[in-house]
Each structure stands twice: as C-alpha cells, then as structure tokens.
Design a protein around this motif. Structure first.
Motif, PDB file in Angstrom:
ATOM      1  N   GLY A  10       0.819  -1.209   0.000  1.00 29.43           N
ATOM      2  CA  GLY A  10       0.000   0.000   0.000  1.00 29.43           C
ATOM      3  C   GLY A  10       0.848   1.251   0.000  1.00 29.43           C
ATOM      4  O   GLY A  10       0.541   2.228  -0.682  1.00 29.43           O
ATOM      5  N   ALA A  11       1.940   1.223   0.746  1.00 31.25           N
ATOM      6  CA  ALA A  11       2.826   2.390   0.801  1.00 31.25           C
ATOM      7  C   ALA A  11       3.432   2.664  -0.570  1.00 31.25           C
ATOM      8  O   ALA A  11       3.515   3.812  -1.000  1.00 31.25           O
ATOM      9  N   MET A  50       0.909   4.303  -2.799  1.00 35.94           N
ATOM     10  CA  MET A  50       0.479   5.630  -2.391  1.00 35.94           C
ATOM     11  C   MET A  50       1.622   6.644  -2.316  1.00 35.94           C
ATOM     12  O   MET A  50       1.404   7.792  -1.988  1.00 35.94           O
ATOM     13  N   CYS A  93       5.056  13.145   4.081  1.00 37.64           N
ATOM     14  CA  CYS A  93       5.194  12.669   5.440  1.00 37.64           C
ATOM     15  C   CYS A  93       6.396  13.207   6.160  1.00 37.64           C
ATOM     16  O   CYS A  93       7.434  13.369   5.575  1.00 37.64           O
ATOM     17  N   THR A 134      -3.200   9.113   2.753  1.00 37.07           N
ATOM     18  CA  THR A 134      -2.717   7.883   3.380  1.00 37.07           C
ATOM     19  C   THR A 134      -1.670   8.263   4.406  1.00 37.07           C
ATOM     20  O   THR A 134      -0.775   9.060   4.119  1.00 37.07           O
ATOM     21  N   TYR A 190       0.810   7.097   8.023  1.00 38.68           N
ATOM     22  CA  TYR A 190       1.376   6.166   8.986  1.00 38.68           C
ATOM     23  C   TYR A 190       0.952   6.657  10.359  1.00 38.68           C
ATOM     24  O   TYR A 190       1.145   7.818  10.699  1.00 38.68           O
ATOM     25  N   GLN A 201      -0.782   1.626   8.663  1.00 39.95           N
ATOM     26  CA  GLN A 201      -1.055   2.569   7.590  1.00 39.95           C
ATOM     27  C   GLN A 201      -2.566   2.640   7.392  1.00 39.95           C
ATOM     28  O   GLN A 201      -3.248   1.605   7.373  1.00 39.95           O
ATOM     29  N   VAL A 202      -3.089   3.868   7.281  1.00 40.28           N
ATOM     30  CA  VAL A 202      -4.518   4.066   7.072  1.00 40.28           C
ATOM     31  C   VAL A 202      -4.730   5.086   5.963  1.00 40.28           C
ATOM     32  O   VAL A 202      -3.862   5.909   5.679  1.00 40.28           O
ATOM     33  N   ARG A 203      -5.907   5.027   5.372  1.00 43.74           N
ATOM     34  CA  ARG A 203      -6.303   6.003   4.354  1.00 43.74           C
ATOM     35  C   ARG A 203      -7.593   6.651   4.847  1.00 43.74           C
ATOM     36  O   ARG A 203      -8.500   5.959   5.299  1.00 43.74           O
ATOM     37  N   LYS A 205     -10.579   9.845   3.924  1.00 41.27           N
ATOM     38  CA  LYS A 205     -11.124  10.788   2.950  1.00 41.27           C
ATOM     39  C   LYS A 205     -11.431  12.111   3.643  1.00 41.27           C
ATOM     40  O   LYS A 205     -11.662  12.149   4.857  1.00 41.27           O
TER      41      LYS A 205
END
Length: 177
Positions: free
Chosen positions: A9-10, A13, A19, A140, A142, A162-164, A166
C-alpha cells in the motif's frame, strides 16, 4: 503477510501524500530502548532525499479524523494499553516509507528534514489507550507509537499501521502489536 500488505500500500500511495519521517515519530518517545526499539540501534543514513515537490503539493490540515487505540500484547498474553502515550500521524511518502521500513526493522534513521514537521500530526492517548486526532487532511498516513512496559521494563517495539482517510471522513485504527 500483513506487513507485506502495508508496504504494498505504501508503494502504491508514495506520490499521493507527504510525510514527516518515522524517525520523527520515534524521536517523540523518550527512553525508547531494548525490546527491538530504535534507540538501541545505531543511526543509519537516509538514502531517500527529502521530496520538496511532494510536500509542496500536500495540505497540512483538513476535516478528517483518525482515532483508535494503542496497545501491545506481552509474551504472557497480557495486553498493555498506551497510558498518556504520544501517537504520531504522518502522511505516507517515499521519504517516510524508507524510515518506516528501517524503524520496523529496529534501526534508527537519522533525523528527518525539519521541513517535514509541519505535515505530522501528534495526539496523546487517554489512560486506556484511546486517541483521536482531528484536522487531518485526506490521504494515506502512517500512525505510530510505543507503549511503556509494566514494571519499568522499557518500551514496546515500534507499532505502526497505515490508514487512508477521505476528506471529512473518519477512520478507526487498532494500533497494536
């Protein structure tokens, strides 16, 4: 398998969010030592340069919320919850992915470029390990922290998810290991 999914995922994204480094997160946890934490390791030099253009395209604030609970399971099976612990929420980029990879491997990465600090959100858990961070931009992230171990035995290993989220949305993360 789960760690592979986080890194996949990282990679997907990388160009979408910026970050502060994972080391900045680790630097917010005084006394990190033993049990595989980053203070017990030598400092390693960053290979990925600070991505000025990536950060310039990022929002520093937004209307999203990230909440959850910080916990660590001891080998005895007992779960210890983060009591007044710092939790860091930083956008995922190629810059932070490098630091996250090294931190999870127990390595200490040299400090992040100071320009990255404006993009990292900090919050503190309550006595039961729950935390809420508001004003987060869409993207996205950490989410990271450590837990004080009972009996003064140091700190847990670095815990990172890790989260996403909106814009205007809310996400709940079980920040546990």
């Amino acid at each position: 398998m789960r760690q592979w999914q986080i890194w996949a995922g990282a990679v997907l994204m990388m160009g979408l969010a910026g970050c502060e480094s994972i080391q900045k997160m680790a630097d917010n946890f005084p006394g990190m030592s033993s049990v595989g934490t980053v203070d017990s390791a030598p400092t390693v030099k960053r290979q990925v340069p600070f991505p000025v253009d990536t950060y310039a395209a990022l929002s520093k604030t937004g209307t999203a919320t990230i909440k959850g609970r910080l916990a660590y399971q001891l080998t005895s099976g007992q779960t210890v919850y983060g009591n007044r612990e710092k939790v860091s929420i930083a956008p995922a980029t190629e810059y932070s992915a490098e630091a996250a990879d090294k931190a999870l491997a127990g390595q200490r990465v040299e400090p992040a470029d100071p320009r990255a600090q404006a993009y990292t959100h900090m919050t503190t858990t309550d006595a039961n390990g729950y935390f809420t961070a508001t004003g987060i931009p869409a993207g996205t992230f950490y989410v990271a922290g450590t837990v004080a171990l009972p009996g003064g035995q140091g700190r847990s290993p670095f815990i990172l998810k890790q989260v996403r989220v909106k814009e205007g949305g809310s996400v709940n993360v079980e920040l546990s290991r």
